[in-house]
Design a protein around this motif. Sequence first.
Motif, PDB file in Angstrom:
ATOM      1  N   PRO A  50     -10.160  -6.793  -6.452  1.00 15.51           N
ATOM      2  CA  PRO A  50     -10.151  -5.338  -6.286  1.00 15.51           C
ATOM      3  C   PRO A  50     -11.312  -4.812  -5.445  1.00 15.51           C
ATOM      4  O   PRO A  50     -11.120  -3.922  -4.614  1.00 15.51           O
ATOM      5  CB  PRO A  50     -10.236  -4.831  -7.725  1.00 15.51           C
TER       6      PRO A  50
ATOM      7  N   LEU B 279     -10.575  -5.451  -1.817  1.00 17.16           N
ATOM      8  CA  LEU B 279      -9.467  -4.592  -1.396  1.00 17.16           C
ATOM      9  C   LEU B 279      -9.966  -3.152  -1.200  1.00 17.16           C
ATOM     10  O   LEU B 279      -9.561  -2.465  -0.254  1.00 17.16           O
ATOM     11  CB  LEU B 279      -8.377  -4.634  -2.471  1.00 17.16           C
ATOM     12  N   ALA B 280     -10.869  -2.730  -2.084  1.00 17.73           N
ATOM     13  CA  ALA B 280     -11.434  -1.387  -1.957  1.00 17.73           C
ATOM     14  C   ALA B 280     -12.245  -1.274  -0.668  1.00 17.73           C
ATOM     15  O   ALA B 280     -12.177  -0.263   0.037  1.00 17.73           O
ATOM     16  CB  ALA B 280     -12.301  -1.064  -3.178  1.00 17.73           C
TER      17      ALA B 280
ATOM     18  N   LEU C 282      -6.884   5.028  -1.528  1.00 16.57           N
ATOM     19  CA  LEU C 282      -6.474   3.630  -1.547  1.00 16.57           C
ATOM     20  C   LEU C 282      -7.576   2.769  -2.178  1.00 16.57           C
ATOM     21  O   LEU C 282      -7.296   1.836  -2.943  1.00 16.57           O
ATOM     22  CB  LEU C 282      -6.198   3.176  -0.115  1.00 16.57           C
ATOM     23  N   ALA C 283      -8.826   3.110  -1.862  1.00 16.76           N
ATOM     24  CA  ALA C 283      -9.952   2.375  -2.448  1.00 16.76           C
ATOM     25  C   ALA C 283      -9.984   2.567  -3.963  1.00 16.76           C
ATOM     26  O   ALA C 283     -10.223   1.621  -4.721  1.00 16.76           O
ATOM     27  CB  ALA C 283     -11.266   2.828  -1.815  1.00 16.76           C
TER      28      ALA C 283
ATOM     29  N   ARG D  93       0.977  -1.601   5.725  1.00 14.68           N
ATOM     30  CA  ARG D  93       1.126  -1.201   4.306  1.00 14.68           C
ATOM     31  C   ARG D  93       1.192  -2.423   3.408  1.00 14.68           C
ATOM     32  O   ARG D  93       1.908  -2.416   2.401  1.00 14.68           O
ATOM     33  CB  ARG D  93       2.383  -0.327   4.110  1.00 14.68           C
TER      34      ARG D  93
ATOM     35  N   PRO E  44      -7.868   6.575   2.946  1.00 14.56           N
ATOM     36  CA  PRO E  44      -8.667   5.406   2.574  1.00 14.56           C
ATOM     37  C   PRO E  44      -9.374   5.559   1.222  1.00 14.56           C
ATOM     38  O   PRO E  44      -9.409   4.612   0.439  1.00 14.56           O
ATOM     39  CB  PRO E  44      -9.665   5.287   3.729  1.00 14.56           C
TER      40      PRO E  44
ATOM     41  N   ALA F  41      -9.862  -0.992   2.120  1.00 17.04           N
ATOM     42  CA  ALA F  41      -9.273   0.351   2.166  1.00 17.04           C
ATOM     43  C   ALA F  41     -10.214   1.309   2.884  1.00 17.04           C
ATOM     44  O   ALA F  41      -9.782   2.143   3.684  1.00 17.04           O
ATOM     45  CB  ALA F  41      -8.978   0.835   0.750  1.00 17.04           C
TER      46      ALA F  41
ATOM     47  N   ASN G 149       1.170   6.308   3.734  1.00 16.97           N
ATOM     48  CA  ASN G 149       0.142   6.859   4.602  1.00 16.97           C
ATOM     49  C   ASN G 149      -1.013   7.381   3.767  1.00 16.97           C
ATOM     50  O   ASN G 149      -1.330   8.569   3.775  1.00 16.97           O
ATOM     51  CB  ASN G 149       0.751   7.996   5.425  1.00 16.97           C
TER      52      ASN G 149
ATOM     53  N   ALA H 283       0.846  -1.195   0.000  1.00 18.45           N
ATOM     54  CA  ALA H 283       0.000   0.000   0.000  1.00 18.45           C
ATOM     55  C   ALA H 283       0.880   1.243   0.000  1.00 18.45           C
ATOM     56  O   ALA H 283       1.657   1.454   0.924  1.00 18.45           O
ATOM     57  CB  ALA H 283      -0.919  -0.002   1.215  1.00 18.45           C
TER      58      ALA H 283
ATOM     59  N   ALA I 110      -7.321   0.475  -5.409  1.00 21.99           N
ATOM     60  CA  ALA I 110      -7.711  -0.939  -5.403  1.00 21.99           C
ATOM     61  C   ALA I 110      -8.594  -1.242  -6.609  1.00 21.99           C
ATOM     62  O   ALA I 110      -8.434  -2.278  -7.266  1.00 21.99           O
ATOM     63  CB  ALA I 110      -8.437  -1.272  -4.102  1.00 21.99           C
TER      64      ALA I 110
END
Lengths: 234, 234
Positions: free
Chosen positions: B222, B225-226, A225-226, B189, A222, B229, A219, A191, A229
């Motif tokens: 995905p 994972l989302a 990061l989503a 991470r 979210p 996140a 860092n 990540a 993803a």
Amino acid sequence: VAIAAKHVGTQATIVMPEDAPHSKLEATRACGATIVTYNRFTESRELIAQEILEQSGGTLVPPFDHPMIMAGQGTAALELLEDAGPLDRFYAPISGGGLMAGCAVAIHALQPGVELVGVEPEDAGDTRLSFAAGERRKIPPPYTIADGLRVRTPGALSWPVLRRHVARVELVSDEELLDAMGFALRELRVALEPSGAASLALALREGRGRCGVLLSGGNAEPALLAEAARRAAR
Amino acid sequence: VAIAAKHVGTQATIVMPEDAPHSKLEATRACGATIVTYNRFTESRELIAQEILEQSGGTLVPPFDHPMIMAGQGTAALELLEDAGPLDRFYAPISGGGLMAGCAVAIHALQPGVELVGVEPEDAGDTRLSFAAGERRKIPPPYTIADGLRVRTPGALSWPVLRRHVARVELVSDEELLDAMGFALRELRVALEPSGAASLALALREGRGRCGVLLSGGNAEPALLAEAARRAAR
């Protein structure tokens, strides 16, 4: 800095932009630091830090423009060379330039032939602009999602080191940063935050030879990061 | 298996459930393997593999119930002990039980006092059920999002090893798996798939002493994972 202060049993006060990612503010606070926020469009963090120092008698730890900060950040490249062996090219993000300056000195001491490539977000290309001009230039506050790379001018101490060692500076878009974050999740299972994915984004675009790629922060917010993803789908 | 086959220059044919994650099917295909899918509610993968072997004259590589597979998977625990030193407790997921059996032999050879704790999804608790019954039991096909832990009965060879070494088997919910995936993204991470986050989910619930936690897979869909996140928010 917050973690280091906790380890040595002292109090850290950290000056952060008020539009820094919530995840970064909270992670720093969770390490026990006091956070002072400022508006990066209208205020100067240097002046705010100076005021805090005058009241507290503390020690300034600048984010990049200090010989020991640069040297310390350069150890990342030492570790990379130790694991990876001979390289053709090395990618690192440039914000104030401390990380790249430290890495450059370390790499060229051991492998003088490595091409060093700096990476900046499209609207935070102050170092690229400075390279073209032959002197330090300052840009307006950037909006890129790579919040760690929003510095507006190369450091006074890092700049001459960058000029001596770095071959070129390239720009990447926020779209490329998100795609690189998705690639890292899918292929590396790591990540990254947008700033941490900048060198990977450029390496994915250029992709040739034996490359060292510095992934420099995880860092992530979210929501970003989503989104990464979702982009991890094949 | 697909990567290993490519390395030694041979062809792998892999029998996978047709409801395996798209990301896992595509990642396996991208490594050059031929994939044969089957319906895990109505078909037997053992019979399908047997037919393929009769036609091709190939060698069977079972997913867990083989002494060398178990021993090979146990090297993960060897590496963990090498890095971590003395442990109070060790968590690993149990599907067919090969991974835990190999780890159990390795850990108890070096540190006989470690409590070994197996983890299964709530509706895939065949090993927990077998422990309670004192003999191998078989359950209906599970629906858990942890697709790697949907095996319906402990292996014939792994079972006696599990009985000898494992102290207890605990269940985790799909919700806890997603929360653990979020924790891994934020704090470690690391991108995990649900199966790979099972032991972390239990460790987060129990959390005491010096624990070894085996994270065993990062081939996440995905969409999951989302979701993880989103749960990474503080």
